[in-house]
Scaffold this motif. Sequence first.
Motif, short mmCIF file in Angstrom:
data_model
loop_
_atom_site.label_atom_id
_atom_site.label_comp_id
_atom_site.label_asym_id
_atom_site.label_seq_id
_atom_site.Cartn_x
_atom_site.Cartn_y
_atom_site.Cartn_z
N ARG A 170 1.00 -1.46 0.08
CA ARG A 170 0.05 0.00 -0.03
C ARG A 170 0.96 1.11 -0.09
O ARG A 170 1.70 1.52 1.10
CB ARG A 170 -0.85 -0.03 1.22
CG ARG A 170 -1.79 0.84 1.54
CD ARG A 170 -2.98 0.40 2.46
NE ARG A 170 -2.59 -0.04 3.51
CZ ARG A 170 -2.02 0.89 4.56
NH1 ARG A 170 -2.22 2.08 4.49
NH2 ARG A 170 -1.55 0.30 5.72
N VAL A 171 0.77 1.91 -1.13
CA VAL A 171 1.67 3.30 -1.36
C VAL A 171 0.86 4.51 -1.03
O VAL A 171 -0.28 4.52 -1.88
CB VAL A 171 2.59 3.10 -2.60
CG1 VAL A 171 3.29 4.56 -2.68
CG2 VAL A 171 3.20 1.98 -2.55
N GLU A 172 1.29 5.43 -0.16
CA GLU A 172 0.52 6.41 -0.34
C GLU A 172 1.26 7.62 -0.42
O GLU A 172 2.53 7.82 0.23
CB GLU A 172 -0.25 6.91 1.35
CG GLU A 172 -1.11 5.71 1.59
CD GLU A 172 -1.18 6.02 3.26
OE1 GLU A 172 -2.16 6.88 3.67
OE2 GLU A 172 -0.75 4.98 3.92
N THR A 173 1.00 8.83 -1.14
CA THR A 173 1.76 10.08 -1.59
C THR A 173 0.85 11.17 -0.98
O THR A 173 -0.25 10.97 -0.58
CB THR A 173 2.13 10.26 -3.02
OG1 THR A 173 0.82 10.49 -3.67
CG2 THR A 173 2.66 8.91 -3.63
N ALA A 174 1.75 12.54 -0.92
CA ALA A 174 1.10 13.65 -0.33
C ALA A 174 -0.48 13.89 -1.19
O ALA A 174 -1.34 14.67 -0.71
CB ALA A 174 1.91 14.65 -0.39
N GLU A 175 -0.30 13.41 -2.53
CA GLU A 175 -1.66 13.60 -3.24
C GLU A 175 -2.81 13.26 -2.65
O GLU A 175 -3.96 13.68 -2.80
CB GLU A 175 -1.37 13.24 -4.79
CG GLU A 175 -0.42 14.00 -5.53
CD GLU A 175 0.97 13.60 -5.40
OE1 GLU A 175 1.10 12.70 -4.75
OE2 GLU A 175 1.62 14.05 -6.54
N SER A 176 -2.58 12.17 -1.84
CA SER A 176 -3.69 11.31 -1.18
C SER A 176 -4.26 11.91 -0.06
O SER A 176 -5.56 12.06 0.38
CB SER A 176 -3.23 10.07 -0.68
OG SER A 176 -2.43 10.29 0.71
#
Lengths: 703, 159
Positions: B76-82
């Motif tokens: 599960r990858v999260e970036t600041a766009e999320s």
Amino acid sequence: MNDDWMSLPKTKSLEAYPLISDWLDFSEPGVVKARSGRVEIGQGIAIALRRIVAEALSLEMVRVHLVAGDTRESPNENYTAGSMSVELGGQSLRAAALAARATFLLAARDKLDAETVDLQDGQVLQHGEETELDIWKLASDLALDIPIAEAVVSRPGRMARIDETMAEAGGDAIRARLRGGAFIHDIVLENMLHARVLHLPHPAAQLVFVDSEAVEALPGVVMLHRDGAFAAVIAEEEAQAMSAVARADSTADWDVPGGGIQKPEDLLASATELETMAEAGDLARAGNRKVVAEFSRPFLAHASIGTCCALALWQDGTLTVWSHAQGPYQLRAGLAQALNLDEAAIDVIHKPAAGCYGHNGADDVAFEVALLARACPGRPVRLAWRRVDELTRGSLAPAMTSRAEITLSDGGEIAAMSLDIVSAPHQRRPGPGKPSFASGPLLADPVALAPATEPPPANGGGADRNAVPLYKTGALKVARRVAYDIPLRTSAMRALGAYANIAAIELAMEAAADELGEDPIGFRLRHLDDPRARRVVEKARDMSGFTTDTDGETAKGLGFARYKNKAGYCAVVVEVSAGESLIVPRLWAAADVGEVIDREGVLGQVEGGAIQSLSWSLKEEVPIIGGAPDVPDWEHYPILRFSEIPVIEVALTGDPRDPPLGAGEIAQGPVAGALAAAVRRLFGLDSLRVPLTPEGLAGQMLG
Amino acid sequence: MAAAKQRVIRFTLNGREAAIEAPETEPLLWVLRNRLNLKAARFGCGGSSCGACAVLVDGRPEMSCSLKLWAVEGKRVETAESLFEGDAEHPLVTAFAEERAGQCGYCLSGLVMRAKALLDENPKPTREDIIAALDEGLCRCGAHPRILRAVARAAEALK
């Protein structure tokens, strides 16, 4: 409408760009395009400039679109440097916007045959009611090629919600950065190629061999471009460029001059020509009660978190460059000369990058990508430096030593002060007649760097910046020796010589107060007439609960200066705690920058300037080995971290009726001065060499 | 040198399934920025030293400049766009905006993801907790005090 007539600010930029239409464009309904030569370099100037235009025209800030640093349409306002952007760029835009306001009001009165009209968010109001007119309709009927200086201007009323609007604009700027896409690094052009330069191990290295064949056989590699010792890989994808440059680096054979570690003082030894920068009174008659202090700093790196980046497209004999340079027009002039192009064939378009703290590698990377674009005509090329390039390829901040001597009179006055400065040069920017780019000398057909210089005294000077104290000194002498021929490229970094000179002066002030057995702040106040100066010193003293008491492990110190003796005032108190290493748990600053356009912006600049100055002072040094900076990565160039920053309190003491002054460079010198004063109180050292790392400090205490 | 093996790697990206066909050894940072046009994670050093590229992998901060694509397979990858969803935004974004927590802002998207990992795990962090969570991330402009305040403010808002 009130008739509170006001005179317009006058600036150098307005002499060159005297018309409203030079600065403002109303051709798109609902939008005011404001043109500025002052560019966003991480200091938040865009917000301040938009506010100035919005307020002058009584507009919501969202309507003001800034076009800054674009040679296709922005005014040439020289470099965005010296903390002059609000003072010059802002005041120019303010004058233009106020003149536009006056022009609109005059035209509206004519059209409506009304005595009193007003503006509200672009609408023309009569008796507080909207009319059929707005500024865009008025602008379409008017020629705005009107001299700004001829406008008769009334002061606009205070805008409702301006503080909220500012907070929203500031917040939106943060959102844009969190979300991504705000930086030059994020530009994607159709059919764009990606480039990386080979690591240059030494500024004068010769490239003996690189395995072009092997590199060009790698996936996606378009070419290994080589011109003398300038070499770069160009690939279809960024990841491919990164792999290819690593391979190219590993096959490259460089001829580099040898040599061991060179101390800054050895490198500065070529500085022999003595220049007297200021002289008043007769030092020889001041007496013999002298104290002396000395402050030295090594070479520093700009060390931005983002690396320098530029894009270029070479097409049909024209060149378009996207750059985060501080002076887009100056870059264009330098490029034209270096590339043998007509200036008219070059457009430079400014886009923000990560924080810029002076003359970094922005111009250098732009020149390099232009060379690569010339090799790939018709396709845009994007070049981003790697970390090693960021730390070593651009200019370094100059090493320097400042020695301050105070002579006290029998009555305990400062009878004389003298400063002796030895420094590397502070100016090597490109510009008209100066095609000075890092890679120029590397080319097979070299483009030599223009000789290093120093900023003139009218611009605040370089090595001698703030060498004349604001304190009453009796006789005064400032002399400098600059190592113009040093075999390293050094140039301006924030505050220039002010950092070390203020530290040396404040250290000497401490020594002088000690010599007299007097409270060091009382001693300073006794020699300060300027009420604004006194106010910041008193405020910093009071905020911090200043005391000279020390338990041998913690001590406080104060530093003060007015930047360039004509810009913002700043006094700083630090608390220093000496355990295994020197730490600064708390810092208080009082600043006076006159009218504050962007309060949070000013506070942030003072906080940030203070933290950066502490980082320089406690941790930073670029070691020079065999004539080359030896800082390949962050492990070799540590900067202050979250766990090392002080708790900071900043107070603004200025009067809003005083003209607005920049805040980005006012804290660095006072912080160094405060730190030096506190360290002196702990360890009795009158001569300090930063960085004050545990090893560095131990060495100095052993003598 | 043999070209890296190209294959389809599947993982969850900001709550959605992603299937990327790319060389499996390509750093995640370039996949995000150049294949997916997600520009919040940024290149700063390429050596896991500065944190400008930090993203969350299974809820923990990782430096995407040094993380190969294959390493996030099934994760599960999260970036600041999320942190942005239409007009809505995560309380961290609001807090950073309200504190004007940043100057140039280049470091912010990495730091905000570190802060998110902290708050997801520890909703009542002390100042020391926040400092420890952010300490691997560098900021050069000196926005640290505001960033610390913003994270504390977001923690308050999330209560």
